[in-house]
Design an enzyme around this catalytic site. Structure first.
Site, PDB file in Angstrom:
ATOM      1  N   ARG A  79      -4.299  38.067  46.375  1.00 40.38           N
ATOM      2  CA  ARG A  79      -4.664  39.116  45.900  1.00 40.38           C
ATOM      3  C   ARG A  79      -3.585  40.141  45.923  1.00 40.38           C
ATOM      4  O   ARG A  79      -3.497  40.780  44.779  1.00 40.38           O
ATOM      5  CB  ARG A  79      -6.160  39.351  46.609  1.00 40.38           C
ATOM      6  N   THR A  80      -2.990  40.494  47.049  1.00 37.89           N
ATOM      7  CA  THR A  80      -2.157  41.493  47.018  1.00 37.89           C
ATOM      8  C   THR A  80      -1.028  41.270  46.138  1.00 37.89           C
ATOM      9  O   THR A  80      -0.827  42.202  45.323  1.00 37.89           O
ATOM     10  CB  THR A  80      -1.305  41.674  48.432  1.00 37.89           C
ATOM     11  N   LYS A 109      18.902  30.679  51.200  1.00 39.30           N
ATOM     12  CA  LYS A 109      20.343  30.386  51.471  1.00 39.30           C
ATOM     13  C   LYS A 109      20.786  31.122  52.958  1.00 39.30           C
ATOM     14  O   LYS A 109      21.887  31.170  53.371  1.00 39.30           O
ATOM     15  CB  LYS A 109      21.154  30.857  50.505  1.00 39.30           C
ATOM     16  N   ARG A 130       6.014  41.894  51.617  1.00 44.99           N
ATOM     17  CA  ARG A 130       5.054  41.087  52.655  1.00 44.99           C
ATOM     18  C   ARG A 130       6.136  40.400  53.378  1.00 44.99           C
ATOM     19  O   ARG A 130       6.886  39.435  52.957  1.00 44.99           O
ATOM     20  CB  ARG A 130       3.958  40.242  52.030  1.00 44.99           C
TER      21      ARG A 130
END
Ligand code: ASP
Length: 331
Positions: A79-80, A109, A130
């Site tokens: 959703r976000t 990496k 996030r």
């Protein structure tokens, strides 16, 4: 030969300033709900209502045409991440999505968050992040010159979710003052609970916290509630609160935060909101959930008009449209 003076393509000295306004959010990072006072909340909610009207009438606009958002998600999201993309695109902007594919970026990496952020800001006007660590959004904001929006920092905060949660309460019930709100489930690791609880301190409400003993609200957040002189009680049982609440905010046990999975197994199925339980609730109340649900609300509750969780999802897009426009200085 006399050269004709060619007018410059853009005259930066005479170009009008982009439309800015004094909402206090333009150019700001959005890291925590503690940045929002009542005035800012009112501002964002009014803009979110306009965004809803815009989407319903026209689908999209070009308010953010030419603006680019980098969406950097180090943790899963449906959703976000989708709503931040939809919000940007409905306003005519575009997105560099480093979301589900973060494993294909240079992060895999071993690149540091600081370097990734300093790279993305070369391309983008705003960064949505996030990250699994509490405080990561603030770290990113310290490195970036463009605004950083916290889309969840571990078990810390999820400010844009709390804005859409509060907006949903207001839209569903018509007011916030005077309500009794119960939060159910993982109050310890649930970042949406932390952010929403903090936002609700601005209102004259009572709070009920329902959780297993090991998943009680962290003391820091509880102390903030107590300092705000809010009527608050804790219990382990939903049955203790169901008859008197106006908002039942249900959450998932955050499996990914447990170091001991045996402990997760012990508490994971503690609560389930069923039609039988709903039969005891007020006629006018709402059931909310930040989603995903993994068994906390029975599917047969979905048809109950008080089940607001999918309307809540849609509100997320309007709130993020309003927030992006505000942060990027567009009324
Ligand atoms: N989607 C919300 C979050 O990212 C709630 C959850 O995952 O349980 O915090």
């Amino acid at each position: 030969m006399i050269m004709e003076k060619i007018p410059p393509l853009f005259d930066f000295d005479t170009m009008p300033e982009p439309e800015t306004f004094s909402n206090g959010l333009t150019g700001q990072d959005i890291i925590s709900v503690s940045q929002f006072n009542l005035e800012k909340l009112r501002y964002i909610f009014e803009r979110a209502r306009e965004m809803r009207e815009l989407v319903e009438r026209r689908g999209s606009a070009d308010l953010l045409k030419g603006k680019i958002e980098a969406a950097l998600f180090y943790e899963p999201s449906t959703r976000t991440s989708a709503s931040f993309i939809a919000a940007m695109e409905r306003l005519g902007g575009s997105v560099i999505p480093i979301t589900q594919g973060v494993q294909f970026s240079s992060v895999s990496k071993g690149e540091t968050l600081a370097d990734t952020i300093r790279t993305l800001e070369q391309y983008a006007d705003v960064i949505v992040l996030r990250h699994p660590k509490i405080g990561a959004a603030q770290v990113a904001a310290d490195y970036a010159d463009v605004p950083v929006i916290n889309a969840g920092d571990g078990a810390g905060e999820h400010p844009t979710q709390a804005l859409l949660d509060l907006f949903t309460i207001r839209e569903e019930l018509g007011h916030v003052d005077g309500l009794r709100v119960a939060m159910v489930g993982d109050l310890r690791y649930g970042r949406t609970v932390h952010s929403l609880t903090r936002l609700l301190r601005h209102f004259d409400i009572s709070l009920r916290f329902v959780s297993p003993e090991i998943l009680r609200l962290p003391l820091t957040v509880m102390n903030e509630v107590i300092d705000a002189k809010i009527d608050v009680r804790e219990t382990h049982d939903v049955a203790d609160v169901i008859e008197n609440v106006d908002v039942l905010y249900v959450t998932r046990v955050q499996k990914e935060r447990f170091t001991d999975l045996a402990q997760y197994e012990e508490v994971k199925n503690q609560y389930e909101i069923t039609p039988e339980l709903m039969a005891r609730a007020k006629k006018k109340m709402v059931v909310m959930h930040p989603l995903p649900r993994v068994g906390e609300i029975h599917y047969s509750v979905d048809d109950d008009p008080r089940a607001a969780y999918f309307r809540q999802v849609r509100n997320g897009m309007y709130i993020r449209m309003a927030l992006l426009a505000a942060v990027l200085g567009k009324a």
